[in-house]
Design a protein around this motif. Structure first.
Motif, PDB file in Angstrom:
ATOM      1  N   SER A 143       0.822  -1.206   0.000  1.00 39.09           N
ATOM      2  CA  SER A 143       0.000   0.000   0.000  1.00 39.09           C
ATOM      3  C   SER A 143       0.858   1.259   0.000  1.00 39.09           C
ATOM      4  O   SER A 143       0.550   2.240  -0.684  1.00 39.09           O
ATOM      5  CB  SER A 143      -0.934   0.006   1.207  1.00 39.09           C
ATOM      6  N   ILE A 172      -6.939   1.199  -5.487  1.00 40.00           N
ATOM      7  CA  ILE A 172      -7.280   0.104  -4.567  1.00 40.00           C
ATOM      8  C   ILE A 172      -6.034  -0.347  -3.812  1.00 40.00           C
ATOM      9  O   ILE A 172      -6.053  -0.519  -2.590  1.00 40.00           O
ATOM     10  CB  ILE A 172      -7.888  -1.084  -5.342  1.00 40.00           C
ATOM     11  N   CYS A 173      -4.941  -0.529  -4.538  1.00 40.36           N
ATOM     12  CA  CYS A 173      -3.691  -0.990  -3.937  1.00 40.36           C
ATOM     13  C   CYS A 173      -3.202  -0.034  -2.857  1.00 40.36           C
ATOM     14  O   CYS A 173      -2.643  -0.456  -1.840  1.00 40.36           O
ATOM     15  CB  CYS A 173      -2.633  -1.137  -5.031  1.00 40.36           C
ATOM     16  N   LEU A 178      -8.449  -1.187   3.098  1.00 42.02           N
ATOM     17  CA  LEU A 178      -9.064  -2.349   2.471  1.00 42.02           C
ATOM     18  C   LEU A 178      -8.444  -3.635   3.001  1.00 42.02           C
ATOM     19  O   LEU A 178      -7.408  -3.625   3.673  1.00 42.02           O
ATOM     20  CB  LEU A 178      -8.901  -2.274   0.947  1.00 42.02           C
ATOM     21  N   THR A 179      -9.056  -4.759   2.683  1.00 40.46           N
ATOM     22  CA  THR A 179      -8.539  -6.052   3.141  1.00 40.46           C
ATOM     23  C   THR A 179      -7.259  -6.393   2.389  1.00 40.46           C
ATOM     24  O   THR A 179      -7.012  -5.892   1.291  1.00 40.46           O
ATOM     25  CB  THR A 179      -9.565  -7.175   2.912  1.00 40.46           C
ATOM     26  N   THR A 180      -6.464  -7.269   2.990  1.00 39.00           N
ATOM     27  CA  THR A 180      -5.224  -7.696   2.341  1.00 39.00           C
ATOM     28  C   THR A 180      -5.510  -8.373   1.008  1.00 39.00           C
ATOM     29  O   THR A 180      -4.731  -8.241   0.061  1.00 39.00           O
ATOM     30  CB  THR A 180      -4.441  -8.656   3.252  1.00 39.00           C
ATOM     31  N   GLN A 181      -6.608  -9.088   0.922  1.00 38.63           N
ATOM     32  CA  GLN A 181      -6.960  -9.764  -0.319  1.00 38.63           C
ATOM     33  C   GLN A 181      -7.271  -8.760  -1.430  1.00 38.63           C
ATOM     34  O   GLN A 181      -6.820  -8.920  -2.567  1.00 38.63           O
ATOM     35  CB  GLN A 181      -8.160 -10.693  -0.120  1.00 38.63           C
ATOM     36  N   GLU A 182      -8.013  -7.716  -1.108  1.00 41.49           N
ATOM     37  CA  GLU A 182      -8.353  -6.696  -2.106  1.00 41.49           C
ATOM     38  C   GLU A 182      -7.100  -5.976  -2.604  1.00 41.49           C
ATOM     39  O   GLU A 182      -6.940  -5.729  -3.814  1.00 41.49           O
ATOM     40  CB  GLU A 182      -9.330  -5.692  -1.513  1.00 41.49           C
ATOM     41  N   ILE A 183      -6.205  -5.651  -1.677  1.00 40.81           N
ATOM     42  CA  ILE A 183      -4.966  -4.951  -2.042  1.00 40.81           C
ATOM     43  C   ILE A 183      -4.074  -5.850  -2.885  1.00 40.81           C
ATOM     44  O   ILE A 183      -3.514  -5.424  -3.900  1.00 40.81           O
ATOM     45  CB  ILE A 183      -4.228  -4.486  -0.777  1.00 40.81           C
ATOM     46  N   MET A 185      -4.946  -8.395  -4.746  1.00 36.43           N
ATOM     47  CA  MET A 185      -5.555  -8.613  -6.055  1.00 36.43           C
ATOM     48  C   MET A 185      -5.343  -7.412  -6.969  1.00 36.43           C
ATOM     49  O   MET A 185      -5.107  -7.560  -8.175  1.00 36.43           O
ATOM     50  CB  MET A 185      -7.047  -8.902  -5.893  1.00 36.43           C
ATOM     51  N   ALA A 186      -5.395  -6.212  -6.412  1.00 38.90           N
ATOM     52  CA  ALA A 186      -5.146  -5.004  -7.202  1.00 38.90           C
ATOM     53  C   ALA A 186      -3.696  -4.956  -7.682  1.00 38.90           C
ATOM     54  O   ALA A 186      -3.422  -4.568  -8.828  1.00 38.90           O
ATOM     55  CB  ALA A 186      -5.465  -3.764  -6.370  1.00 38.90           C
ATOM     56  N   GLU A 189      -3.336  -7.330 -10.477  1.00 38.67           N
ATOM     57  CA  GLU A 189      -3.919  -6.746 -11.686  1.00 38.67           C
ATOM     58  C   GLU A 189      -2.930  -5.778 -12.333  1.00 38.67           C
ATOM     59  O   GLU A 189      -2.803  -5.735 -13.566  1.00 38.67           O
ATOM     60  CB  GLU A 189      -5.216  -6.018 -11.340  1.00 38.67           C
TER      61      GLU A 189
END
Length: 217
Positions: A143, A172-173, A178-183, A185-186, A189
């Protein structure tokens, strides 16, 4: 972590992203010409994509490596990273880098409170009060890098359709709430977007001609 400590524990010769230090105390650094990362802000799209992918790869190696250590930054800025004349990125200032031994810190991996401090004592001031291991998110460094470095390195560099995708993933990153999974995944991507934009030519000497041969295979 003091920069001189990595010469014995995390040597660049074994693939760690640090410069090479010489001497018994590791104070002498001998290296080819380097530039700070911030000097590449506004660089061409192929250079920006290459450096961004290297940054993301460094963060991945900090999280997952053969020694089972988890590295994290307490803060980041562009002056902490440098680029060799061959295009290879490295960590030039490791003073804000913390280390957790994941094998010793199994409680942290399970999200439980550890009984004793399991941080490696590699900071300048060993009397500093260190945060509990379970307070450090896997994506803390990610992040920070997305917010402080990649957002500037990749700003307005690509054609609108691609830039829009990059900016969306970066937003998002960079959001530590946000959750570790969301970060994560960003960040993944971002890697998928940038990979096709990475060119293979002699300008990137650190990986040329290996990249040329790997494409043929």
């Amino acid at each position: 972590m003091r920069s001189k400590d990595n010469v014995m524990i995390f040597p660049g010769a074994e693939g760690w992203p640090f410069p090479k230090y010489l001497g018994s105390c590791g104070w002498l650094i001998v290296t080819i010409s380097t530039k700070p990362l911030k000097s590449f802000y506004g660089a061409s799209s192929d250079v920006a994509a290459d450096l961004a992918l290297q940054l993301l790869a460094v963060l991945e190696s900090m999280k997952s490596n053969d020694l089972n250590y988890f590295f994290y930054f307490t803060r980041v800025d562009a002056g902490m990273f440098g680029v060799f004349s061959d295009g290879h990125l490295f960590i030039r200032d490791a003073s804000t880098l913390g280390v957790i031994d994941k094998q010793e810190g199994s409680q942290w991996m399970d999200g439980q409170q550890e009984e004793k401090d399991i941080f490696s004592s590699l900071v300048i001031d060993n009397q500093s009060v260190l945060p509990p291991c379970n307070s450090i998110k896997h994506t803390q460094s990610l992040s920070m890098v997305c917010a402080e470095l990649l957002s500037k390195l990749l700003k307005g560099t690509f054609l609108p359709p691609v830039q829009k995708k990059i900016d969306s993933a970066l937003n998002i990153c960079a959001d530590s709430s946000l959750t570790t999974q969301e970060i994560a995944m960003a960040a993944q991507e971002l890697v998928e977007i940038l990979k096709p934009l990475r060119t293979c030519d002699s300008h990137f000497a650190y990986r040329y001609p290996d990249c040329k041969y790997s494409v043929r295979l």
